[in-house]
Write an enzyme that holds these catalytic residues in place. Structure first.
Site, short mmCIF file in Angstrom:
data_model
loop_
_atom_site.label_atom_id
_atom_site.label_comp_id
_atom_site.label_asym_id
_atom_site.label_seq_id
_atom_site.Cartn_x
_atom_site.Cartn_y
_atom_site.Cartn_z
N HIS A 36 40.60 136.04 -17.87
CA HIS A 36 40.58 136.11 -19.12
C HIS A 36 41.78 137.36 -19.22
CE1 HIS A 36 36.64 135.48 -19.23
NE2 HIS A 36 36.64 134.82 -19.93
N SER A 66 34.80 131.89 -23.60
CA SER A 66 34.77 132.51 -24.05
C SER A 66 36.14 133.58 -24.05
CB SER A 66 34.85 133.36 -22.48
OG SER A 66 35.44 132.54 -21.49
N ASP A 70 40.71 140.38 -16.39
CA ASP A 70 39.83 140.17 -15.52
C ASP A 70 40.05 138.87 -14.71
OD1 ASP A 70 39.20 138.44 -17.03
OD2 ASP A 70 36.39 138.83 -17.82
#
Ligand SMILES: *[C@@H]1O[C@H](CO)[C@@H](O)[C@H](O)[C@H]1NC(C)=O
Ligand SMILES: *[C@@H]1O[C@H](CO)[C@@H](O)[C@H](O)[C@H]1NC(C)=O
Ligand SMILES: *[C@@H]1O[C@H](CO)[C@@H](O)[C@H](O)[C@H]1NC(C)=O
Ligand SMILES: *[C@@H]1O[C@H](CO)[C@@H](O)[C@H](O)[C@H]1NC(C)=O
Ligand SMILES: *[C@@H]1O[C@H](CO)[C@@H](O)[C@H](O)[C@H]1NC(C)=O
Ligand SMILES: *[C@@H]1O[C@H](CO)[C@@H](O)[C@H](O)[C@H]1NC(C)=O
Length: 341
Positions: free
Chosen positions: A309, A34, A306
């Site tokens: 990340h 991600s 978040d």
């Protein structure tokens, strides 16, 4: 009637993808998790996605793209340094088998170096490489193209979540398995024509809000997770050094999110951060950054977007350290030197 808008759209797309007139590399191919995904997971049924607001709130036109941050991610900033407008497009968004002038991004949020890390939800690294193998690369000089890999954090997290107090033997076994898999992936890419590798290491995952909350009651970083990340990163460094002495013509640069982000956490003011500990989005709630979560206004003052990340701003800072910086942020050469060599 519909023809004109379609043509305009096609023109717009070709302009926006090539964007900058002077790419410094023939193409960029991207692999990983991600920290690198720019929308592949949007096409998968069963995996955590980031294709809804407030993800993407600071992307042009406040558009959620599937990037796991508020705007651009680290791959976008690296691609910009190499003369592209942003990361090449996600593989799963492309028409079948057209040759793409700027490269392809195969990364999938949640995936690991090990195929067993969320392997049946994400595009595993093995599958990402398989997709690359069957990608139409006609007219692209692969030996001068850049192969970016940003992976390993999910393997570290999964290992520690399963065993929060691993023994040295267990850690060693894990590291050996991880490194031998990573080596195989890089050799596979080399055998498909890759020569220039830009590798990004595992960041200080123990300092993510979720790890602080779950594992350190003082709210400080969870050292077990960070120590493992450091161990993995050291082994990756040795593995790359070994590999480059055996694979003829292989060149690499190892960028350290660990060093760059740890430095920002230790010296927040130097980079203009006011909060390097809590999540901008969903920070107040255990549910995390959902569609209905509240998020901070001063996003450029937050390191973390978040629960896990970095913000666009943190990615941008880290890439400055990696692209044209020096050790400990990047070794043995920086990404700029890798591109220009
Ligand atoms: C590969 O891409 C080129 C350029 O777009 C195209 O001309 C060619 O037909 C493609 N090859 C295949 C096998 O699809
Ligand atoms: C998904 O992976 C898990 C763990 O590797 C495995 O136990 C499970 O059978 C897999 N599920 C499917 C549908 O393949
Ligand atoms: C795409 O085209 C290349 C030739 O350019 C070919 O080798 C490859 O098998 C094709 N892949 C698919 C999925 O059709
Ligand atoms: C979880 O940890 C135990 C040891 O504590 C180990 O035996 C097991 O294989 C681990 N499971 C996974 C999926 O890594
Ligand atoms: C929790 O944080 C404290 C203070 O920084 C540190 O001394 C301790 O080792 C941490 N505990 C764990 C389990 O990481
Ligand atoms: C690197 O090579 C040395 C010498 O051959 C070897 O002892 C070591 O295990 C290798 N390390 C890695 C991580 O591949």
């Amino acid at each position: 009637m519909a023809l004109v808008p379609v043509l305009l759209l096609a023109l717009f797309f070709s302009l926006s993808v090539s964007g900058n007139a002077h790419p410094k590399v023939p193409a960029i191919y991207v692999f990983g998790d991600s920290t690198a995904d720019v929308g592949n997971n949007n096409y998968l049924p069963d995996v955590g996605k980031a294709n809804f607001l407030p993800y993407g709130i600071d992307f042009p036109h406040s558009r959620p793209t599937g990037r796991y941050t508020n705007g651009y991610n680290g791959i976008d900033f690296l691609a910009r340094q190499m003369g592209l407008r942003m990361s090449p497009p996600p593989y799963l968004s492309l028409p079948k088998n057209t040759s793409n002038r700027v490269g392809v991004n195969y990364a999938s949020g949640g995936s690991g170096i090990l195929d067993s890390t969320q392997g049946n939800k994400t595009i595993t690294m093995t599958k990402q490489i398989k997709y690359f193998a069957t990608t139409n690369k006609s007219n692209i000089v692969l030996s001068k193209s850049i192969f970016l890999i940003s992976a390993g954090a999910n393997d570290v997290i999964a290992f520690v979540l399963n065993n929060t107090a691993p023994s040295n033997t267990q850690i060693e076994r894990f590291c050996n398995t991880l490194i031998s898999n990573y080596k195989n992936h890089i050799e596979a890419l080399y055998n498909l024509g890759a020569r220039k590798f830009g590798i990004i290491d595992v960041g200080p995952v123990g300092c993510c809000p979720f790890a602080r909350r779950l594992f350190n009651h003082s709210g400080a970083c969870f050292n077990v997770m960070n120590d493992l990340a450091v161990g993995v990163n050291d082994d990756v460094k040795k593995m790359l050094s070994n590999l480059s002495s055996t694979l003829k013509g292989m060149k690499y640069s190892l960028g350290s999110y660990y060093a760059a982000l740890s430095n920002m956490i230790a010296n927040p003011e130097a980079a203009g951060f006011k909060d390097v500990q809590s999540a901008c989005c969903g920070g107040e709630s255990l549910a995390g950054c959902t569609r209905t979560a509240t998020y901070c206004e001063n996003r450029n003052e937050y390191l973390l977007w978040d629960d896990i990340h970095p913000t666009q701003r943190a990615y941008e800072e880290a890439v400055l350290d990696i692209y044209s910086g020096s050790p400990p942020f990047v070794t043995p050469i920086n990404f700029k030197q890798l591109v220009e060599e």
